[in-house]
Design a protein around this motif. Structure first.
Motif, PDB file in Angstrom:
ATOM      1  N   PRO A 144       0.799  -1.244   0.000  1.00  0.00           N
ATOM      2  CA  PRO A 144       0.000   0.000   0.000  1.00  0.00           C
ATOM      3  C   PRO A 144       0.823   1.283   0.000  1.00  0.00           C
ATOM      4  N   SER A 145       1.978   1.271   0.635  1.00  0.00           N
ATOM      5  CA  SER A 145       2.786   2.484   0.707  1.00  0.00           C
ATOM      6  C   SER A 145       3.515   2.786  -0.600  1.00  0.00           C
ATOM      7  N   ILE A 146       3.554   1.808  -1.498  1.00  0.00           N
ATOM      8  CA  ILE A 146       4.270   1.968  -2.776  1.00  0.00           C
ATOM      9  C   ILE A 146       3.315   1.989  -3.962  1.00  0.00           C
ATOM     10  N   TYR A 147       2.263   1.172  -3.882  1.00  0.00           N
ATOM     11  CA  TYR A 147       1.386   0.927  -5.021  1.00  0.00           C
ATOM     12  C   TYR A 147       0.883   2.206  -5.702  1.00  0.00           C
ATOM     13  N   ALA A 148       0.327   3.123  -4.937  1.00  0.00           N
ATOM     14  CA  ALA A 148      -0.294   4.325  -5.516  1.00  0.00           C
ATOM     15  C   ALA A 148       0.720   5.215  -6.217  1.00  0.00           C
ATOM     16  N   HIS A 149       1.965   5.157  -5.779  1.00  0.00           N
ATOM     17  CA  HIS A 149       2.993   6.039  -6.332  1.00  0.00           C
ATOM     18  C   HIS A 149       3.672   5.474  -7.583  1.00  0.00           C
ATOM     19  N   ILE A 150       3.705   4.151  -7.705  1.00  0.00           N
ATOM     20  CA  ILE A 150       4.468   3.537  -8.804  1.00  0.00           C
ATOM     21  C   ILE A 150       3.643   2.515  -9.596  1.00  0.00           C
ATOM     22  N   HIS A 151       3.233   1.435  -8.943  1.00  0.00           N
ATOM     23  CA  HIS A 151       2.668   0.292  -9.680  1.00  0.00           C
ATOM     24  C   HIS A 151       1.244   0.526 -10.175  1.00  0.00           C
ATOM     25  N   LYS A 152       0.544   1.477  -9.574  1.00  0.00           N
ATOM     26  CA  LYS A 152      -0.829   1.768  -9.996  1.00  0.00           C
ATOM     27  C   LYS A 152      -0.875   2.138 -11.477  1.00  0.00           C
ATOM     28  N   MET A 153       0.173   2.765 -11.962  1.00  0.00           N
ATOM     29  CA  MET A 153       0.241   3.155 -13.371  1.00  0.00           C
ATOM     30  C   MET A 153       0.112   1.931 -14.278  1.00  0.00           C
ATOM     31  N   HIS A 154       0.824   0.846 -13.942  1.00  0.00           N
ATOM     32  CA  HIS A 154       0.767  -0.367 -14.768  1.00  0.00           C
ATOM     33  C   HIS A 154      -0.623  -0.985 -14.753  1.00  0.00           C
ATOM     34  N   HIS A 155      -1.311  -0.865 -13.621  1.00  0.00           N
ATOM     35  CA  HIS A 155      -2.639  -1.471 -13.490  1.00  0.00           C
ATOM     36  C   HIS A 155      -3.750  -0.584 -14.043  1.00  0.00           C
ATOM     37  N   LYS A 156      -3.386   0.462 -14.742  1.00  0.00           N
ATOM     38  CA  LYS A 156      -4.397   1.278 -15.427  1.00  0.00           C
ATOM     39  C   LYS A 156      -5.178   0.419 -16.406  1.00  0.00           C
ATOM     40  N   TYR A 157      -4.503  -0.586 -16.980  1.00  0.00           N
ATOM     41  CA  TYR A 157      -5.139  -1.462 -17.968  1.00  0.00           C
ATOM     42  C   TYR A 157      -5.607  -2.741 -17.274  1.00  0.00           C
ATOM     43  N   ILE A 158      -6.850  -2.709 -16.794  1.00  0.00           N
ATOM     44  CA  ILE A 158      -7.433  -3.882 -16.143  1.00  0.00           C
ATOM     45  C   ILE A 158      -7.587  -5.011 -17.147  1.00  0.00           C
ATOM     46  N   THR A 159      -7.876  -4.646 -18.388  1.00  0.00           N
ATOM     47  CA  THR A 159      -7.879  -5.606 -19.491  1.00  0.00           C
ATOM     48  C   THR A 159      -6.629  -5.319 -20.318  1.00  0.00           C
ATOM     49  N   PRO A 160      -5.569  -6.085 -20.119  1.00  0.00           N
ATOM     50  CA  PRO A 160      -4.295  -5.732 -20.753  1.00  0.00           C
ATOM     51  C   PRO A 160      -4.255  -6.028 -22.243  1.00  0.00           C
ATOM     52  N   VAL A 161      -3.375  -5.312 -22.918  1.00  0.00           N
ATOM     53  CA  VAL A 161      -3.010  -5.581 -24.309  1.00  0.00           C
ATOM     54  C   VAL A 161      -1.503  -5.750 -24.330  1.00  0.00           C
ATOM     55  N   ALA A 162      -0.970  -6.298 -25.420  1.00  0.00           N
ATOM     56  CA  ALA A 162       0.438  -6.688 -25.445  1.00  0.00           C
ATOM     57  C   ALA A 162       1.390  -5.567 -25.041  1.00  0.00           C
ATOM     58  N   PHE A 163       1.184  -4.366 -25.549  1.00  0.00           N
ATOM     59  CA  PHE A 163       2.091  -3.264 -25.236  1.00  0.00           C
ATOM     60  C   PHE A 163       2.024  -2.852 -23.769  1.00  0.00           C
ATOM     61  N   ALA A 164       0.944  -3.220 -23.076  1.00  0.00           N
ATOM     62  CA  ALA A 164       0.808  -2.875 -21.664  1.00  0.00           C
ATOM     63  C   ALA A 164       1.806  -3.620 -20.788  1.00  0.00           C
ATOM     64  N   ALA A 165       2.476  -4.623 -21.338  1.00  0.00           N
ATOM     65  CA  ALA A 165       3.480  -5.373 -20.575  1.00  0.00           C
ATOM     66  C   ALA A 165       4.540  -4.451 -20.000  1.00  0.00           C
ATOM     67  N   GLU A 166       4.888  -3.400 -20.746  1.00  0.00           N
ATOM     68  CA  GLU A 166       5.935  -2.491 -20.287  1.00  0.00           C
ATOM     69  C   GLU A 166       5.418  -1.058 -20.183  1.00  0.00           C
ATOM     70  N   TYR A 167       4.100  -0.941 -19.979  1.00  0.00           N
ATOM     71  CA  TYR A 167       3.506   0.350 -19.637  1.00  0.00           C
ATOM     72  C   TYR A 167       3.688   0.496 -18.137  1.00  0.00           C
ATOM     73  N   ALA A 168       4.705   1.240 -17.733  1.00  0.00           N
ATOM     74  CA  ALA A 168       5.055   1.274 -16.323  1.00  0.00           C
ATOM     75  C   ALA A 168       5.805   2.550 -15.974  1.00  0.00           C
ATOM     76  N   HIS A 169       5.766   2.876 -14.700  1.00  0.00           N
ATOM     77  CA  HIS A 169       6.576   3.962 -14.152  1.00  0.00           C
ATOM     78  C   HIS A 169       8.056   3.627 -14.409  1.00  0.00           C
ATOM     79  N   PRO A 170       8.893   4.614 -14.715  1.00  0.00           N
ATOM     80  CA  PRO A 170      10.310   4.325 -14.993  1.00  0.00           C
ATOM     81  C   PRO A 170      11.011   3.511 -13.909  1.00  0.00           C
ATOM     82  N   ILE A 171      10.689   3.781 -12.641  1.00  0.00           N
ATOM     83  CA  ILE A 171      11.305   3.005 -11.550  1.00  0.00           C
ATOM     84  C   ILE A 171      10.889   1.545 -11.636  1.00  0.00           C
TER      85      ILE A 171
END
Length: 260
Positions: A144-171
């Motif tokens: 919880p202390s990390i998710y909202a700041h970094i990993h939440k970006m990757h989970h923007k795509y609840i239904t993923p597509v191939a390019f979403a594999a590396e749709y992520a915060h730079p860290i």
């Protein structure tokens, strides 16, 4: 056996030509860019085109329903961010290569290509090392202390597509996408050929896992698709660490909370 020997001999001849023609730094840079394009950009593009070129096939094999699929604008945004992540990683490697000098190699460019047994051993080692390291990094990113700041970006795509594999915060891209694949084999001192083979496979696997299609059972895209849909399940890549920790079933955390 003869086929394997002939293939290995052809690979060695090609490698001899590359080493005799180009500087070590140039070889590394070409390899890094080639791995990104061959392993990820081309497969991810093909997965994306299925929806356009073969719409009926796409509808039959989509894991999640049509109403949950991202819009074209969302997909375009995803592609832009993902390609940026690829570009900046290549740029960092280029800067390090330039600083070291193109006449030097940061990776193992030994003139002799390893035998098939070594390549397979390196592959299995890389697969297990990536599974372990990615699992724990991924679990940490869900804290919880990390998710909202970094990993939440990757989970923007609840239904993923191939390019979403590396749709992520730079860290996250560095810690979860790049290092678990490249660092173990680098520390092992694996040959650049082994690293390229493994990296191309892992990049393709990432695209396939996020493709949203069920027609390929290896890798099982349904497993990671479920992670994007439910969040707190299937943190690993091949399922081994999830099986060990019991995080391969939806609701594992609720059952744990009840027993606490």
């Amino acid at each position: 056996m003869n086929l394997h020997l002939n293939l290995h001999s052809q690979m060695q001849a090609a490698w001899d030509h590359v080493l005799a023609t180009y500087q070590p730094g140039t070889i590394e840079m070409a390899g890094v860019m080639g791995m990104q394009i061959i392993g990820f950009v081309i497969p991810a593009t093909i997965y994306m085109l299925i929806d356009v070129v073969f719409p009926k096939f796409s509808q039959r094999h989509k894991i999640q329903t049509a109403r949950r699929q991202p819009t074209r604008a969302q997909i375009a945004h995803c592609v832009k961010v993902t390609l940026f992540n690829h570009v900046w990683i290549v740029a960092v490697h280029a800067a390090l290569t330039y600083a070291a000098g193109f006449d030097k190699a940061m990776l193992n460019l030994d003139p002799t290509i390893p035998g098939w047994q070594t390549i397979v051993t390196d592959f299995i080692f890389g697969l297990l090392a990536r599974e372990i390291s990615f699992y724990y990094v991924h679990r940490a990113l869900h804290h919880p202390s990390i998710y909202a700041h970094i990993h939440k970006m990757h989970h923007k795509y609840i239904t993923p597509v191939a390019f979403a594999a590396e749709y992520a915060h730079p860290i996250e891209h560095l810690l979860a996408n790049v290092l678990p694949i490249t660092l173990p084999l680098y520390l092992k001192g694996a040959h650049f050929v082994s690293i390229m083979i493994f990296t191309v496979f892992e990049l393709w696997e990432a695209a396939a896992d996020h493709s949203g299609y069920d027609f390929l059972k290896l890798p099982p895209a349904e497993m990671h698709d479920l992670h994007h849909e439910k969040f707190r399940v299937n943190y690993g890549t091949i399922g081994l660490m999830d099986w060990i920790h019991g995080t391969d079933v939806v609701g594992w955390d609720r059952a744990k909370a009840k027993n606490a």
